[in-house]
Design a protein around this motif. Sequence first.
Motif, PDB file in Angstrom:
ATOM      1  N   ASN A   1       0.845  -1.178   0.000  1.00  0.00           N
ATOM      2  CA  ASN A   1       0.000   0.000   0.000  1.00  0.00           C
ATOM      3  C   ASN A   1       0.894   1.247   0.000  1.00  0.00           C
ATOM      4  O   ASN A   1       1.708   1.418   0.897  1.00  0.00           O
ATOM      5  N   PRO A   2       0.756   2.147  -0.997  1.00  0.00           N
ATOM      6  CA  PRO A   2       1.605   3.345  -1.041  1.00  0.00           C
ATOM      7  C   PRO A   2       1.493   4.208   0.219  1.00  0.00           C
ATOM      8  O   PRO A   2       2.471   4.799   0.651  1.00  0.00           O
ATOM      9  N   ALA A   3       0.317   4.287   0.795  1.00  0.00           N
ATOM     10  CA  ALA A   3       0.158   5.087   2.015  1.00  0.00           C
ATOM     11  C   ALA A   3       0.952   4.495   3.172  1.00  0.00           C
ATOM     12  O   ALA A   3       1.501   5.230   4.001  1.00  0.00           O
ATOM     13  N   ALA A   4       1.025   3.185   3.244  1.00  0.00           N
ATOM     14  CA  ALA A   4       1.772   2.533   4.322  1.00  0.00           C
ATOM     15  C   ALA A   4       3.269   2.775   4.186  1.00  0.00           C
ATOM     16  O   ALA A   4       3.990   2.761   5.182  1.00  0.00           O
ATOM     17  N   GLN A   5       3.746   3.006   2.988  1.00  0.00           N
ATOM     18  CA  GLN A   5       5.177   3.224   2.764  1.00  0.00           C
ATOM     19  C   GLN A   5       5.645   4.588   3.239  1.00  0.00           C
ATOM     20  O   GLN A   5       6.840   4.833   3.350  1.00  0.00           O
ATOM     21  N   THR A   6       4.726   5.511   3.536  1.00  0.00           N
ATOM     22  CA  THR A   6       5.141   6.833   4.002  1.00  0.00           C
ATOM     23  C   THR A   6       5.807   6.775   5.368  1.00  0.00           C
ATOM     24  O   THR A   6       6.497   7.713   5.751  1.00  0.00           O
ATOM     25  N   ALA A   7       5.626   5.710   6.093  1.00  0.00           N
ATOM     26  CA  ALA A   7       6.252   5.579   7.413  1.00  0.00           C
ATOM     27  C   ALA A   7       7.743   5.296   7.322  1.00  0.00           C
ATOM     28  O   ALA A   7       8.468   5.496   8.297  1.00  0.00           O
ATOM     29  N   TYR A   8       8.222   4.850   6.170  1.00  0.00           N
ATOM     30  CA  TYR A   8       9.636   4.490   6.054  1.00  0.00           C
ATOM     31  C   TYR A   8      10.568   5.681   6.235  1.00  0.00           C
ATOM     32  O   TYR A   8      11.622   5.559   6.839  1.00  0.00           O
ATOM     33  N   GLY A   9      10.213   6.841   5.728  1.00  0.00           N
ATOM     34  CA  GLY A   9      11.081   8.019   5.865  1.00  0.00           C
ATOM     35  C   GLY A   9      11.360   8.370   7.314  1.00  0.00           C
ATOM     36  O   GLY A   9      12.527   8.436   7.735  1.00  0.00           O
ATOM     37  N   PRO A  10      10.322   8.585   8.120  1.00  0.00           N
ATOM     38  CA  PRO A  10      10.572   8.881   9.529  1.00  0.00           C
ATOM     39  C   PRO A  10      11.265   7.730  10.273  1.00  0.00           C
ATOM     40  O   PRO A  10      12.060   7.966  11.176  1.00  0.00           O
ATOM     41  N   MET A  11      10.991   6.502   9.863  1.00  0.00           N
ATOM     42  CA  MET A  11      11.623   5.361  10.526  1.00  0.00           C
ATOM     43  C   MET A  11      13.117   5.297  10.198  1.00  0.00           C
ATOM     44  O   MET A  11      13.930   4.926  11.055  1.00  0.00           O
ATOM     45  N   VAL A  12      13.505   5.674   8.976  1.00  0.00           N
ATOM     46  CA  VAL A  12      14.929   5.741   8.616  1.00  0.00           C
ATOM     47  C   VAL A  12      15.614   6.790   9.489  1.00  0.00           C
ATOM     48  O   VAL A  12      16.717   6.567   9.998  1.00  0.00           O
ATOM     49  N   ILE A  13      14.970   7.925   9.678  1.00  0.00           N
ATOM     50  CA  ILE A  13      15.551   8.972  10.515  1.00  0.00           C
ATOM     51  C   ILE A  13      15.688   8.490  11.960  1.00  0.00           C
ATOM     52  O   ILE A  13      16.718   8.712  12.602  1.00  0.00           O
TER      53      ILE A  13
END
Length: 69
Positions: free
Chosen positions: A5-17
């Motif tokens: 789900n593209p919306a679920a992938q938005t969490a990756y940026g903050p999680m990388v940080i």
Amino acid sequence: MAPRNPAAQTAYGPMVIAAAEHSRPPRQRLHDDPLAIRMLPAAQRLIARGCELDPVVRTPTVWGGLCQE
């Protein structure tokens, strides 16, 4: 395998940080999330681990700024 789900992938940026922040010395961290790196896919794990490398830390970019000690 079902497409992600593209919306679920938005969490990756903050999680990388959050995962990159964990590579900083404890007294310099804004937050401490030791599980952040485990929640990332392999490609994003490499990005977070890259913040531990001296050339990245010394680079005058956003990632360099994030990783500076």
